[in-house]
Design an enzyme around this catalytic site. Sequence first.
Site, mmCIF file in Angstrom:
data_model
loop_
_atom_site.group_PDB
_atom_site.id
_atom_site.type_symbol
_atom_site.label_atom_id
_atom_site.label_comp_id
_atom_site.label_asym_id
_atom_site.label_seq_id
_atom_site.Cartn_x
_atom_site.Cartn_y
_atom_site.Cartn_z
ATOM 1 N N ASP A 102 0.820 -1.194 0.000
ATOM 2 C CA ASP A 102 0.000 0.000 0.000
ATOM 3 C C ASP A 102 0.867 1.262 0.000
ATOM 4 O OD1 ASP A 102 0.948 -0.554 2.547
ATOM 5 O OD2 ASP A 102 -1.021 -0.795 3.430
ATOM 6 N N GLU B 170 -9.680 -1.035 5.155
ATOM 7 C CA GLU B 170 -10.304 -0.672 6.418
ATOM 8 C C GLU B 170 -11.644 -1.398 6.574
ATOM 9 O OE1 GLU B 170 -8.601 0.734 8.501
ATOM 10 O OE2 GLU B 170 -7.730 2.660 7.941
ATOM 11 N N ASP C 179 -7.862 -1.859 14.112
ATOM 12 C CA ASP C 179 -9.262 -1.977 13.673
ATOM 13 C C ASP C 179 -9.457 -3.171 12.731
ATOM 14 O OD1 ASP C 179 -8.043 -1.126 11.330
ATOM 15 O OD2 ASP C 179 -9.215 0.716 11.144
ATOM 16 N N HIS D 181 -7.655 -3.915 9.985
ATOM 17 C CA HIS D 181 -7.311 -3.783 8.565
ATOM 18 C C HIS D 181 -6.087 -4.637 8.220
ATOM 19 C CE1 HIS D 181 -4.745 -0.058 9.752
ATOM 20 N NE2 HIS D 181 -3.881 -0.958 9.334
HETATM 21 C C1 F6R Z 1 1.362 -1.362 6.007
HETATM 22 C C2 F6R Z 1 0.192 -2.205 6.203
HETATM 23 C C3 F6R Z 1 -0.667 -2.049 7.411
HETATM 24 C C4 F6R Z 1 0.094 -2.369 8.695
HETATM 25 C C5 F6R Z 1 -0.816 -2.182 9.909
HETATM 26 C C6 F6R Z 1 -0.096 -2.493 11.191
HETATM 27 O O1 F6R Z 1 1.969 -1.680 4.773
HETATM 28 O O2 F6R Z 1 -0.081 -3.014 5.391
HETATM 29 O O3 F6R Z 1 -1.773 -2.907 7.320
HETATM 30 O O4 F6R Z 1 0.564 -3.684 8.620
HETATM 31 O O5 F6R Z 1 -1.306 -0.886 9.933
HETATM 32 O O6 F6R Z 1 0.883 -1.539 11.388
HETATM 33 P P1 F6R Z 1 2.009 -1.741 12.501
HETATM 34 O O7 F6R Z 1 2.778 -2.929 12.112
HETATM 35 O O8 F6R Z 1 2.824 -0.484 12.431
HETATM 36 O O9 F6R Z 1 1.275 -1.921 13.791
#
Ligand code: F6R
Length: 260
Positions: free
Chosen positions: A66, A142, A135, A137
């Site tokens: 992403d 989301e 949440d 995702h």
């Molecule tokens: C980022 C991504 C997001 C993160 C998620 C958890 O490329 O795909 O889904 O994996 O927001 O983020 P952290 O690891 O920083 O808690």
Amino acid sequence: MEVVIAPADVLARLAADTVEGLLRTRPDAVLGLATGSSPLAVYDELVRRHVEEGLSFARARAFTLDEYVGLPLDHPQRYRNVIARELTDRVDLDPARVAGPDGAADDLPAACAAYEQAIVDAGGVDVQILGIGTDGHIAFNEPGSSLASRTRVKTLTAQTRQDNARFFDDDLEAVPQHCVTQGIGTILAAGHLVLLATGRAKAEAVHQMVEGPVSALWPASALQLHPHVSVLIDDAAASRLQLADHFRQTWAAKPAWQGL
Ligand code: F6R
């Protein structure tokens, strides 16, 4: 879905073992890379194996999940720059073999379609590293995301912008509102999904992902539909799991040669 509950350093080594096993048997494998804090220890371990043990990424290809929309190309939090800093510039992977969704394109839908095609043209992702948001995702899909979605533009939730403000000097306003992200359908097309989560803040999302109904309300629950998912979590992230004891017993009894 296999759930492994172990200390964070063990989880990082297990994920690195999976990537290394793939690269040793198929040096031209396609890796799927997540940004965020969850995979950092995995990337550090892969860099160590590259430097100390000759693990080569030279023939591999990589696709990131992403990207924020609207960040300048040289912004340190642009995911393309983040993944270069955290992994790909630290190993022998030519930057031309690393691709990410283009959040700076004039025509974002066309860029998203081209990204989907690029993954297909590369033969698909072999191992996809994932984190999970508080949440629920995955990538930036989301709550409410279509479980069949493909790479497209999405709006970040207030929760995710708040969670990610730590990467923007705690300035919530600096966190973009929009992103381009692989869809849940895109992620489910990868061969093996390896998701890492640590800390109590992830416990509810992990519970919903593993034990909840498959629902767009908790997008990661869609991983229950994939035939090869490894969920690597520490005790805190496992603290809401009803089946935690069963997962611990299953892992303890698993033959070491089997891997993830
Ligand atoms: C980022 C991504 C997001 C993160 C998620 C958890 O490329 O795909 O889904 O994996 O927001 O983020 P952290 O690891 O920083 O808690």
